[in-house]
Each structure stands twice: as C-alpha cells, then as structure tokens.
Design a protein around this motif. Structure first.
Motif, PDB file in Angstrom:
ATOM      1  N   PRO A  70      88.002 -46.124 -40.860  1.00 27.69           N
ATOM      2  CA  PRO A  70      87.094 -46.894 -40.004  1.00 27.69           C
ATOM      3  C   PRO A  70      86.496 -46.033 -38.891  1.00 27.69           C
ATOM      4  CG  PRO A  70      89.046 -48.192 -40.496  1.00 27.69           C
ATOM      5  CD  PRO A  70      89.292 -46.818 -41.064  1.00 27.69           C
ATOM      6  N   GLY A  71      85.194 -46.188 -38.695  1.00 24.46           N
ATOM      7  CA  GLY A  71      84.491 -45.389 -37.703  1.00 24.46           C
ATOM      8  C   GLY A  71      83.781 -44.192 -38.293  1.00 24.46           C
ATOM      9  N   TRP A  72      84.093 -43.869 -39.523  1.00 27.93           N
ATOM     10  CA  TRP A  72      83.497 -42.712 -40.187  1.00 27.93           C
ATOM     11  C   TRP A  72      82.559 -43.162 -41.297  1.00 27.93           C
ATOM     12  CZ3 TRP A  72      83.739 -37.756 -38.687  1.00 27.93           C
ATOM     13  CH2 TRP A  72      84.742 -37.399 -37.777  1.00 27.93           C
ATOM     14  N   SER A  73      81.404 -42.518 -41.386  1.00 27.77           N
ATOM     15  CA  SER A  73      80.491 -42.708 -42.508  1.00 27.77           C
ATOM     16  C   SER A  73      80.751 -41.607 -43.533  1.00 27.77           C
ATOM     17  CB  SER A  73      79.034 -42.619 -42.032  1.00 27.77           C
ATOM     18  OG  SER A  73      78.774 -43.597 -41.050  1.00 27.77           O
ATOM     19  N   PRO A  74      80.477 -41.881 -44.805  1.00 30.36           N
ATOM     20  CA  PRO A  74      80.656 -40.814 -45.804  1.00 30.36           C
ATOM     21  C   PRO A  74      79.803 -39.595 -45.464  1.00 30.36           C
ATOM     22  CG  PRO A  74      80.385 -42.942 -46.872  1.00 30.36           C
ATOM     23  CD  PRO A  74      80.079 -43.156 -45.420  1.00 30.36           C
ATOM     24  N   MET A  75      80.436 -38.428 -45.495  1.00 29.30           N
ATOM     25  CA  MET A  75      79.718 -37.190 -45.204  1.00 29.30           C
ATOM     26  C   MET A  75      79.007 -36.644 -46.434  1.00 29.30           C
ATOM     27  SD  MET A  75      82.370 -35.239 -42.655  1.00 29.30           S
ATOM     28  CE  MET A  75      83.894 -36.140 -42.911  1.00 29.30           C
ATOM     29  N   VAL A  76      79.496 -37.028 -47.623  1.00 27.11           N
ATOM     30  CA  VAL A  76      78.923 -36.550 -48.881  1.00 27.11           C
ATOM     31  C   VAL A  76      78.587 -37.763 -49.744  1.00 27.11           C
ATOM     32  CG1 VAL A  76      79.246 -35.097 -50.913  1.00 27.11           C
ATOM     33  CG2 VAL A  76      80.322 -34.461 -48.735  1.00 27.11           C
ATOM     34  N   GLY A  77      77.350 -37.842 -50.207  1.00 29.83           N
ATOM     35  CA  GLY A  77      76.922 -38.949 -51.048  1.00 29.83           C
ATOM     36  C   GLY A  77      76.124 -38.446 -52.237  1.00 29.83           C
ATOM     37  N   LEU A 108      88.970 -28.524 -44.994  1.00 31.72           N
ATOM     38  CA  LEU A 108      88.130 -29.094 -46.051  1.00 31.72           C
ATOM     39  C   LEU A 108      88.978 -29.965 -46.975  1.00 31.72           C
ATOM     40  CD1 LEU A 108      86.058 -25.898 -46.881  1.00 31.72           C
ATOM     41  CD2 LEU A 108      85.171 -27.964 -45.766  1.00 31.72           C
ATOM     42  N   THR A 109      88.909 -31.267 -46.768  1.00 32.70           N
ATOM     43  CA  THR A 109      89.640 -32.241 -47.570  1.00 32.70           C
ATOM     44  C   THR A 109      88.769 -33.490 -47.667  1.00 32.70           C
ATOM     45  OG1 THR A 109      90.665 -33.090 -45.553  1.00 32.70           O
ATOM     46  CG2 THR A 109      91.917 -31.451 -46.793  1.00 32.70           C
ATOM     47  N   TYR A 110      88.895 -34.380 -48.618  1.00 34.08           N
ATOM     48  CA  TYR A 110      89.611 -34.316 -49.886  1.00 34.08           C
ATOM     49  C   TYR A 110      88.554 -34.372 -50.976  1.00 34.08           C
ATOM     50  CZ  TYR A 110      93.812 -34.827 -47.089  1.00 34.08           C
ATOM     51  OH  TYR A 110      94.816 -34.604 -46.191  1.00 34.08           O
ATOM     52  N   THR A 111      88.541 -35.338 -51.876  1.00 33.49           N
ATOM     53  CA  THR A 111      87.521 -35.397 -52.921  1.00 33.49           C
ATOM     54  C   THR A 111      86.479 -36.458 -52.581  1.00 33.49           C
ATOM     55  OG1 THR A 111      89.071 -34.660 -54.625  1.00 33.49           O
ATOM     56  CG2 THR A 111      87.086 -35.808 -55.357  1.00 33.49           C
ATOM     57  N   PRO A 112      85.233 -36.041 -52.253  1.00 31.66           N
ATOM     58  CA  PRO A 112      84.196 -37.027 -51.915  1.00 31.66           C
ATOM     59  C   PRO A 112      83.860 -37.899 -53.119  1.00 31.66           C
ATOM     60  CG  PRO A 112      83.278 -34.812 -52.053  1.00 31.66           C
ATOM     61  CD  PRO A 112      84.755 -34.660 -52.153  1.00 31.66           C
ATOM     62  N   SER A 113      83.342 -39.077 -52.829  1.00 34.28           N
ATOM     63  CA  SER A 113      83.143 -40.088 -53.877  1.00 34.28           C
ATOM     64  C   SER A 113      82.358 -39.600 -55.084  1.00 34.28           C
ATOM     65  CB  SER A 113      82.468 -41.329 -53.267  1.00 34.28           C
ATOM     66  OG  SER A 113      83.343 -41.929 -52.334  1.00 34.28           O
ATOM     67  N   PRO A 114      81.253 -38.847 -54.932  1.00 32.84           N
ATOM     68  CA  PRO A 114      80.506 -38.420 -56.125  1.00 32.84           C
ATOM     69  C   PRO A 114      81.303 -37.510 -57.054  1.00 32.84           C
ATOM     70  CG  PRO A 114      79.178 -38.156 -54.143  1.00 32.84           C
ATOM     71  CD  PRO A 114      80.576 -38.429 -53.689  1.00 32.84           C
ATOM     72  N   LEU A 115      82.396 -36.910 -56.562  1.00 33.01           N
ATOM     73  CA  LEU A 115      83.173 -35.985 -57.384  1.00 33.01           C
ATOM     74  C   LEU A 115      84.525 -36.556 -57.810  1.00 33.01           C
ATOM     75  CD1 LEU A 115      82.438 -32.629 -55.503  1.00 33.01           C
ATOM     76  CD2 LEU A 115      81.279 -33.585 -57.498  1.00 33.01           C
ATOM     77  N   LYS A 116      84.768 -37.840 -57.520  1.00 32.57           N
ATOM     78  CA  LYS A 116      86.009 -38.459 -57.962  1.00 32.57           C
ATOM     79  C   LYS A 116      85.932 -38.760 -59.465  1.00 32.57           C
ATOM     80  CE  LYS A 116      86.951 -40.808 -53.551  1.00 32.57           C
ATOM     81  NZ  LYS A 116      86.991 -42.123 -52.870  1.00 32.57           N
ATOM     82  N   PRO A 117      87.050 -38.622 -60.156  1.00 32.99           N
ATOM     83  CA  PRO A 117      87.047 -39.027 -61.568  1.00 32.99           C
ATOM     84  C   PRO A 117      86.847 -40.539 -61.686  1.00 32.99           C
ATOM     85  CG  PRO A 117      89.269 -38.512 -60.844  1.00 32.99           C
ATOM     86  CD  PRO A 117      88.361 -38.109 -59.722  1.00 32.99           C
ATOM     87  N   SER A 118      86.387 -40.988 -62.819  1.00 35.90           N
ATOM     88  CA  SER A 118      86.150 -42.420 -63.024  1.00 35.90           C
ATOM     89  C   SER A 118      87.433 -43.206 -62.757  1.00 35.90           C
ATOM     90  CB  SER A 118      85.669 -42.668 -64.456  1.00 35.90           C
ATOM     91  OG  SER A 118      85.487 -44.047 -64.684  1.00 35.90           O
TER      92      SER A 118
END
Length: 616
Positions: A70-77, A108-118
């Motif tokens: 909470p309070g953070w927006s996704p940095m990678v989309g 540098l952590t962790y796995t941003p949403s576009p790179l998460k496995p299905s």
C-alpha cells in the motif's frame, strides 16, 4: 530480627585517555541503514530530516517490484515484450537518500508483474531472465541520465532462503545475477554491483566461483546476519568467502558488505528493540563490527518500522509514527563522536568507547552487567584547556520514546560551560542497560565531521588481499579522509581511496601518523598514488612517497594502470602537510578522472595513518 539488604555494586573506575591512541577508528563510512519496501514513499518523506540527522553512510532500499505494498504504484508495467516504467516514487526515495549525503544501495527485487509466470507470484523466477536484467539496466540508465548518484545495485534478496524470496534454484539465481550485472554495467560502466545478499552460508562459494569463471562485475559481496556480532560466527561463516586460494587477488578489491543486520532475531513487539535496552546492544555491536575490519559496510535493519499485512519486523530505529527509539539515539551518538579513537578502560560489565579531535572529546559508556553501577570516570588529556561539557542519558526516563514518550530526543541532562578540562571527571550512576554519553567541546562550533567537497566521487576503492589480518583501511568520501593501520600486524597490505572526477588542479594532503614506521621489506610503503584516466584508458600513475618506496617493489596494484611500479615517484619531505600538483603531473589528454589511493603496507605493528584531503 535482621532484614536482608540488597547488594550494592562496587564503584567502577572508568578511564578515557585522549592522548593515547586505540585501534579501529570510529569511522563513519562503515555504518548505514536498511529499509524494506513496506515503508511508503510518504513515510520516507516524513522522516527525511531524521535520516539526514543520523548521517548514515549508505541506505539500502528493497524495491519489492511485483509485490508493491500500500502506498506504492507498480514501477514496471506493460508486457514482457514491451515493458513500461514509472520512476516517480523510486526517484523520490533516491532523492531523499542523496539529500542525506548517503549512498543509495538499490536492492533489485522481486519479479514485476509482466515477468511473472502464468498464475505465479512475485517470488518466482521471472519468465525471461534477460528481460529482468533489462529492468535493472533501465533504472540504472534512468538515474544516470537524470544525475541521481547510486551507490550500489544489490542484485536480489536472500535467494538462498528456501521458498521465501526466491523459489528458484541456485543455478537460476547465478544466471540472473550474471545477466543483470552485465546489463547494468553496459549502461553505466562505473556502476557498483553487489550481491548475492545471502541469508545463509552455503551459496557463497558457488557464487564467488561463478563470478570468477564468467568474469562478472562484482564490487561488493553482500550477506545478512541477525545476532550478536561479538561472537566469532560471522567470521567463520563469511570472512573467507572472498579471500581464498586462486580467488584472492581477483576478489581482493571486492568489499564485504553486511547489508542487513540487527543484533536481535526477535522481530515481534514488545521486545528490547522498542525500549532503552536496545541502545547498548547497538553500541556494543557497532564496537564489535569495528573490530572486524574485513567487513566494509554494515546496514542496520531497519531505519523505519515496516507496516505489514500482519505484525512484522518491529525493529526499526523509528517506529511507524516516526518516533525516535532509543536505538536511533544510540546510532546518533556514534555518528557524532570524532573518528580518532582513544584509550578506554572499564570493568564489571561497563564498556564503552572514547575518541577525540582537536575540538571535541567524547566518551560513551554502557552497562550490561545486570545491575546499576556507580561510575567514577577520569577524562584525561583533553586537547584544549577549557570547554563545554554535556552529559546525555539513554534509559527508562531519557531519550527513549518506547519508555517515556515525553522524552524522545537526545538532549543533555546536564550542561557545564566554560570549565577547565584539566583533571576532569564524571561521577554518576548507570542503570542496567543504560547509556551515558559525555561530550566536551572547545566552544568554537567547528565540526570535524562536517562534509567537504573535493571532487565528485564515482566509486570508493578498498583493497584488502588478506581478510584474516587485523589491519584496517577505510575511505570516507564525505570527509575526504583515509584511515589505515597495521593493527597487530607487521606485514599487511591496505589500500583505500576513490575513483573521482572533477579533481582540482592541486590537493592539500595532511598525514597524521602514529607508531614507529619501518621498511621491513621491499614492499614497505606509505604514500598517495594517483592514476590518471584518458580516452585510451589509464596511462600514467604518480606516487607521492613518504620515504619508504623501494623501486624493487613487487606487490600487485589493482587500480588504474594496475602496474606495480608507478610512472613517477615524488618524494615528500614532510607528509604532515604538502600540496600535490595533480594537474601538473597529468598526462596529455587527461579527462579529469583518476583513482586516488592511499597505500599502507608492511610498516610494522602499531603504525597508523589518518589522511585528510582538502582543496586548500
């Protein structure tokens, strides 16, 4: 009828002698803080001044991409094939860290949403390791292009903790590290890379060997530890990681960074961490870390209490509302003590440290004996005749929000101005787990710890080929002061300094040395070496020598030209104060960048050098 009487502890004699040197100076470049991604940008901003006041050397920040709180927006989309970035909040954190005159350690952590496995999670290995590496490179390139200095890129967090922060295997992490380190260096050749931020021990050898086998960038070997540093376990577990066999020379310039540390493993309140009892624990573990010179940096976990979905990590120097805990005030005491350490003695569970410069003398005492003690402290040989004396306390009634919300700040309990310092003493009591800090200054208001600007720091340099030796070396780029010492060693090799740009034409260099220096062999040396960079690389080196240089020297040299023998040797008759003509000795085509390194090797036990560099 006899009534039992409580036993009274005997008076403890304490001595601080400000004319007698002691080992392991109280360097400020060693200690920083860590914050997890559970701390919101708004809280970073709210407590920015408290961070500045603490004067940490480094601030490690866990990005938590793909697990934004909470309070953070996704940095990678975007998508894996078309990643997008929002740097706004990350920039805000970096700006706050830089405004505190600290180095930002970006975890540098962790796995941003576009790179998460299905159907996968933030702690799963990314679907494309090359793309994940490009994410790190994108941030590095952005911060470089916007002139935001980054102290270090720490690649991932505790990948060896089974199934917690990384569900992949060791081979996958090593692959990820290599791709990321190379990708960051491709966009920023000067970037400082550290890893693997180990929680445990078993991965260290495969990691080091992977770096060597693949010639990967590595400036800092990072690891974590919770528990008492005065025990020998951290030495046993990590000291040899970058100091063994064929790896020794390649890894001798790799700093050892304990970049997540606290003395306790109990993270759930109420604990001693939330009370005054945390203050002596921080100080005694700072002292223990100083006596481990192979550790370059220590980041205290944590600066601010995180706000988690459930109670977690209640170990911050600040609580969730930003109140200063006793441990914050203990850190602050250390940060304001002069660097030059002096003789201290005590007994009966009383311990402490003393230090001085020409303007201020300080001694901090703590009590872990289990009972209250009366103290008779002799403050001998203060280097000025009159001064102002202030006494501070951290205990249940003072400087501890967790015990007394009305007394959060570190403020003096007594002040005596304009007193004679000859034969000065302090007498009083210290309760169990209490702290007393005594500070005397000469009234001029001159602060030897005020940052100075000499040149632009690109990267600090530390060369330590044998970590089992008790010699030391450190460079503080905020003060432009190098500290080296042989400790109990007759033979040791310490070289510290900085790779810098914008170096002025001349530098004023002042050596303050102690001990009896001796030329024990052909490699004995005390001097300042500058290696100049041009468009074709490093092409010239100049050594300003204090009289020990031997042209048959054979010791390797890891920086600049990397040549054992410097191009030019300039003999300095008085190292205590000389002017180094930097521009006048530069090669044609010098681009204003150079490595400036202070070498100290094989000069005999007990020899030390403190070197201050200024522009005039």
């Amino acid at each position: 009828m006899l009534v039992p009487t409580a036993a009274q502890a005997a008076t403890v004699a304490v001595t601080a002698n400000f004319a007698v040197d002691a080992s392991y100076p109280l360097v400020k470049s060693k200690f920083g803080v860590y914050n997890s991604g559970y701390v919101t940008p708004a809280r970073w901003a709210a407590d920015a001044q408290k961070l500045r006041d603490l004067r940490p050397a480094r601030v490690r920040w866990e990005m938590m991409m793909g697990n934004e709180q909470p309070g953070w927006s996704p940095m990678v989309g975007g998508t894996a094939s078309a990643l997008t970035y929002d740097f706004t909040q990350a920039d805000q954190v970096i700006d706050i860290i830089n405004s505190a005159n600290a180095e930002a350690v970006v975890n540098l952590t962790y796995t941003p949403s576009p790179l998460k496995p299905s159907g996968g999670s933030w702690n799963n290995p990314p679907t494309d390791f090359t793309k994940w590496a490009q994410v790190g490179a994108a941030f590095a390139q952005h911060w470089k292009s916007t002139n935001r200095p980054i102290g270090s890129f720490d690649v991932h967090n505790e990948p060896d903790l089974p199934g917690v922060f990384w569900t992949g295997n060791q081979a996958q992490y090593l692959d990820l590290f290599g791709k990321t380190a190379n990708a960051i260096r491709a966009v920023d050749p000067d970037a400082y890379i550290e890893g693997p931020a180990l929680c445990c021990v078993s991965w260290q050898s495969p990691f080091v060997q992977h770096v060597i086998n693949n010639n990967l960038p590595l400036d800092g070997f990072s690891f974590h530890r919770y528990g008492d540093l005065s025990s020998g376990t951290v030495n046993t577990d990590y000291r040899g990681a970058t100091d063994s066999g064929s790896t020794a020379y390649r890894m001798s310039t790799v700093e050892n960074n304990l970049n997540e540390y606290n003395w306790t493993n109990d993270f759930t309140a109420p604990t001693d961490v939330t009370s005054y009892r945390a203050a002596p624990q921080l100080l005694r573990n700072f002292k223990a870390a100083l006596e481990k010179p192979w550790i370059t940096h220590v980041e205290w976990a944590q600066f601010q209490d995180p706000i988690c979905p459930s109670t977690c990590d209640v170990i911050g120097l600040l609580d969730q509302a930003g109140h200063r805990r006793a441990s914050y005030n203990a850190f602050s005491i250390y940060s304001r003590m002069p660097v030059d350490r002096k003789f201290f003695s005590a007994s009966n569970g009383i311990d402490g440290m003393a230090s001085t410069d020409s303007r201020k003398s300080s001694v901090v005492l703590w009590n872990t004996s289990g009972t209250t003690h009366t103290i008779n402290a002799a403050l001998n040989n203060i280097p000025f005749a009159t001064g102002n004396m202030r006494v501070y306390r951290i205990d249940a009634g003072h400087s501890s929000y967790g015990d007394n919300p009305a007394n959060e700040l570190l403020t003096p309990v007594t002040t005596n101005n304009g007193i004679s310092t000859s034969g000065l003493t302090w007498n009083g009591t210290i309760p169990d787990h209490g702290v007393v800090y005594i500070e005397i200054d000469d009234g001029t208001g001159i602060d030897s710890l005020a940052p100075v600007t000499v040149a632009t720091d690109i990267k600090d340099l530390t060369y330590d080929p044998t970590h089992s030796k008790m010699s030391w070396g450190s460079f503080d780029h905020d003060l432009w002061v190098a500290e080296t010492g042989m400790g109990p060693e007759n033979y040791a090799d310490e070289a510290v300094g900085v790779f810098a740009s914008g170096i002025p034409n001349t530098l004023r260099v002042r050596y303050n040395v102690t001990g009896t220096f001796a030329a024990l062999d052909a490699n004995s040396l005390l001097g300042m070496r500058v290696d100049y960079q041009t468009a074709s690389g490093f092409t010239k080196s100049v050594l300003w020598d204090g009289g020990l240089y031997n042209p048959s020297r054979s010791a390797p040299y890891p920086y600049g030209t990397k040549l054992t023998t410097p191009t030019t040797v300039i003999s300095v008759p008085n190292m205590s104060d000389f002017t180094a003509n930097i521009a006048g000795n530069a090669p044609a085509g010098w681009n204003g960048r150079a490595t400036i390194v202070f070498q100290h090797q094989n000069t005999g036990a007990g020899t030390t050098a403190s070197v201050r560099v200024t522009t005039s």
